[in-house]
Design an enzyme around this catalytic site. Structure first.
Site, PDB file in Angstrom:
ATOM      1  N   ASP A  37       0.871  -1.181   0.000  1.00 39.95           N
ATOM      2  CA  ASP A  37       0.000   0.000   0.000  1.00 39.95           C
ATOM      3  C   ASP A  37       0.906   1.228   0.000  1.00 39.95           C
ATOM      4  O   ASP A  37       2.079   1.130  -0.379  1.00 39.95           O
ATOM      5  CB  ASP A  37      -0.999  -0.047   1.168  1.00 39.95           C
ATOM      6  CG  ASP A  37      -0.292  -0.341   2.477  1.00 39.95           C
ATOM      7  OD1 ASP A  37       0.796   0.223   2.697  1.00 39.95           O
ATOM      8  OD2 ASP A  37      -0.814  -1.146   3.274  1.00 39.95           O
ATOM      9  N   LYS A  58      -5.523   1.330  -2.393  1.00 35.61           N
ATOM     10  CA  LYS A  58      -6.753   1.993  -2.837  1.00 35.61           C
ATOM     11  C   LYS A  58      -7.292   1.325  -4.083  1.00 35.61           C
ATOM     12  O   LYS A  58      -6.528   0.949  -4.967  1.00 35.61           O
ATOM     13  CB  LYS A  58      -6.449   3.462  -3.193  1.00 35.61           C
ATOM     14  CG  LYS A  58      -6.080   4.322  -2.004  1.00 35.61           C
ATOM     15  CD  LYS A  58      -7.211   5.249  -1.620  1.00 35.61           C
ATOM     16  CE  LYS A  58      -7.102   5.780  -0.213  1.00 35.61           C
ATOM     17  NZ  LYS A  58      -5.960   6.669  -0.004  1.00 35.61           N
ATOM     18  N   MET A 173      -1.501   6.190  14.271  1.00 34.59           N
ATOM     19  CA  MET A 173      -2.805   6.539  13.686  1.00 34.59           C
ATOM     20  C   MET A 173      -3.527   7.540  14.580  1.00 34.59           C
ATOM     21  O   MET A 173      -4.740   7.455  14.776  1.00 34.59           O
ATOM     22  CB  MET A 173      -3.660   5.272  13.495  1.00 34.59           C
ATOM     23  CG  MET A 173      -3.034   4.261  12.551  1.00 34.59           C
ATOM     24  SD  MET A 173      -3.892   2.683  12.497  1.00 34.59           S
ATOM     25  CE  MET A 173      -3.364   1.943  14.029  1.00 34.59           C
TER      26      MET A 173
HETATM   27  N1  SAH Z   1       3.156  -1.473  10.757  1.00 36.23           N
HETATM   28  C1  SAH Z   1       3.484  -0.065  10.898  1.00 36.23           C
HETATM   29  C2  SAH Z   1       2.348   0.716  11.515  1.00 36.23           C
HETATM   30  C3  SAH Z   1       1.082   0.706  10.667  1.00 36.23           C
HETATM   31  S1  SAH Z   1      -0.217   1.695  11.319  1.00 36.23           S
HETATM   32  C4  SAH Z   1       4.793   0.058  11.704  1.00 36.23           C
HETATM   33  O1  SAH Z   1       5.275  -0.926  12.275  1.00 36.23           O
HETATM   34  O2  SAH Z   1       5.354   1.153  11.731  1.00 36.23           O
HETATM   35  C5  SAH Z   1       0.021   3.226  10.449  1.00 36.23           C
HETATM   36  C6  SAH Z   1       0.640   4.248  11.351  1.00 36.23           C
HETATM   37  O3  SAH Z   1       2.033   4.046  11.454  1.00 36.23           O
HETATM   38  C7  SAH Z   1       0.517   5.671  10.887  1.00 36.23           C
HETATM   39  O4  SAH Z   1      -0.750   6.210  11.162  1.00 36.23           O
HETATM   40  C8  SAH Z   1       1.592   6.336  11.722  1.00 36.23           C
HETATM   41  O5  SAH Z   1       1.131   6.521  13.038  1.00 36.23           O
HETATM   42  C9  SAH Z   1       2.657   5.261  11.763  1.00 36.23           C
HETATM   43  N2  SAH Z   1       3.750   5.482  10.793  1.00 36.23           N
HETATM   44  C10 SAH Z   1       4.129   4.649   9.819  1.00 36.23           C
HETATM   45  N3  SAH Z   1       5.223   5.125   9.177  1.00 36.23           N
HETATM   46  C11 SAH Z   1       5.553   6.281   9.791  1.00 36.23           C
HETATM   47  C12 SAH Z   1       6.609   7.233   9.636  1.00 36.23           C
HETATM   48  N4  SAH Z   1       7.543   7.093   8.704  1.00 36.23           N
HETATM   49  N5  SAH Z   1       6.643   8.296  10.476  1.00 36.23           N
HETATM   50  C13 SAH Z   1       5.713   8.459  11.434  1.00 36.23           C
HETATM   51  N6  SAH Z   1       4.691   7.586  11.631  1.00 36.23           N
HETATM   52  C14 SAH Z   1       4.612   6.503  10.829  1.00 36.23           C
END
Ligand code: SAH
Length: 249
Positions: A37, A58, A173
């Site tokens: 995604d 999407k 999130m």
């Molecule tokens: N599996 C991912 C999280 C997925 S949920 C992980 O381990 O990081 C999606 C959330 O991840 C986003 O809403 C945000 O809060 C966070 N996120 C993912 N990449 C990010 C980044 N580069 N900087 C800040 N927040 C991030």
């Protein structure tokens, strides 16, 4: 080589291609097809040869592809004998719905290999000098979803208990409902002066951090125009950045 009929459930890390694991990088080259995604970020998506990219973020109409459609697509490709890389932002098992995909594929007899990734709630604050634990400031850390509305009875996050622990809280999130959960923490007794940071697109070239307190952070978000993906870090560890600024610039 990647095994045919196998799904590799892998994390892409927080966005910087150099933070991809060597294993995930190899699987991008070896797998027949890569389902991703938007979260891995443009720099990593560009590493995937166009012919094997499938964006499941999407649908054409702009709606999100449902989890069951993604599950079915993974199953169909594996049954065709393809080696499939399911590439997710960060780590596949940290708020990534990787667990659901694993259960579904196991139920249908598909072989899965899980490839952990560098997770954003650790990495995004880190590159801005915010350590999520610190001997002087926090001996525990909680990763929490900010997606649920804390004022609704069905919310499963116990913000009052989190306010009590005294450890660092990292909310994923959590840009949209920032006002709701900072209020919930304040009402549960957390000091309104507690430092808070918002880290947007940490490790991406345009990554940035904005800081405030439990009381001011909503104003900071609005003034700076902070948008997802971002993590919220709540706790005294945010102050370490101030002490370390000279070294980081
Ligand atoms: N599996 C991912 C999280 C997925 S949920 C992980 O381990 O990081 C999606 C959330 O991840 C986003 O809403 C945000 O809060 C966070 N996120 C993912 N990449 C990010 C980044 N580069 N900087 C800040 N927040 C991030």
């Amino acid at each position: 080589m990647a095994d045919p009929g196998t799904v590799y459930l892998a994390g892409s890390g927080p966005g910087d291609p150099e933070l991809l694991t060597t294993k995930a990088r190899r699987l991008i080259d070896e797998c027949d097809v890569v389902l991703h995604d938007k979260l891995p970020g443009p720099e990593i998506i560009e590493l995937i040869p166009e012919a094997k990219r499938e964006d499941v973020g999407k649908r054409a109409g702009g709606e999100r592809t449902s989890q069951s459609e993604i599950n079915e697509r993974l199953l169909a490709l594996a049954r065709e004998g393809k080696s499939v890389l399911r590439l997710k932002g960060g780590d596949p098992f940290v708020f990534g719905r990787g667990g659901e995909e694993l259960e579904f594929l196991a139920e249908h007899g598909i072989g899965v290999e899980v490839v952990p990734g560098v997770t954003s709630p650790m990495a995004a604050p880190a590159v801005f000098g915010v350590p999520i634990t610190h001997r002087d400031h926090a001996s525990s850390v909680s990763f929490v979803t900010g997606h649920e509305d804390p004022t609704k009875p069905e919310s499963t996050v116990d913000w009052a208990a989190l306010a009590e622990t005294g450890g660092t809280i990292v909310v994923l999130m959590g840009v949209g409902k920032l006002g709701e959960y900072t209020t919930a923490l304040h009402e549960a007794g957390m000091d309104p002066e507690t430092p808070v940071a918002l880290v947007e697109r940490g490790t991406w070239p345009e990554g940035r951090i904005a800081t405030g307190t439990l009381e001011t952070i909503v104003e900071v978000r609005d003034r700076e125009g902070i948008e997802p993906p971002a993590v919220t870090v709540i706790g005294d560890v945010v102050g370490v950045r101030e002490n370390a600024k000279g070294a980081l610039e």
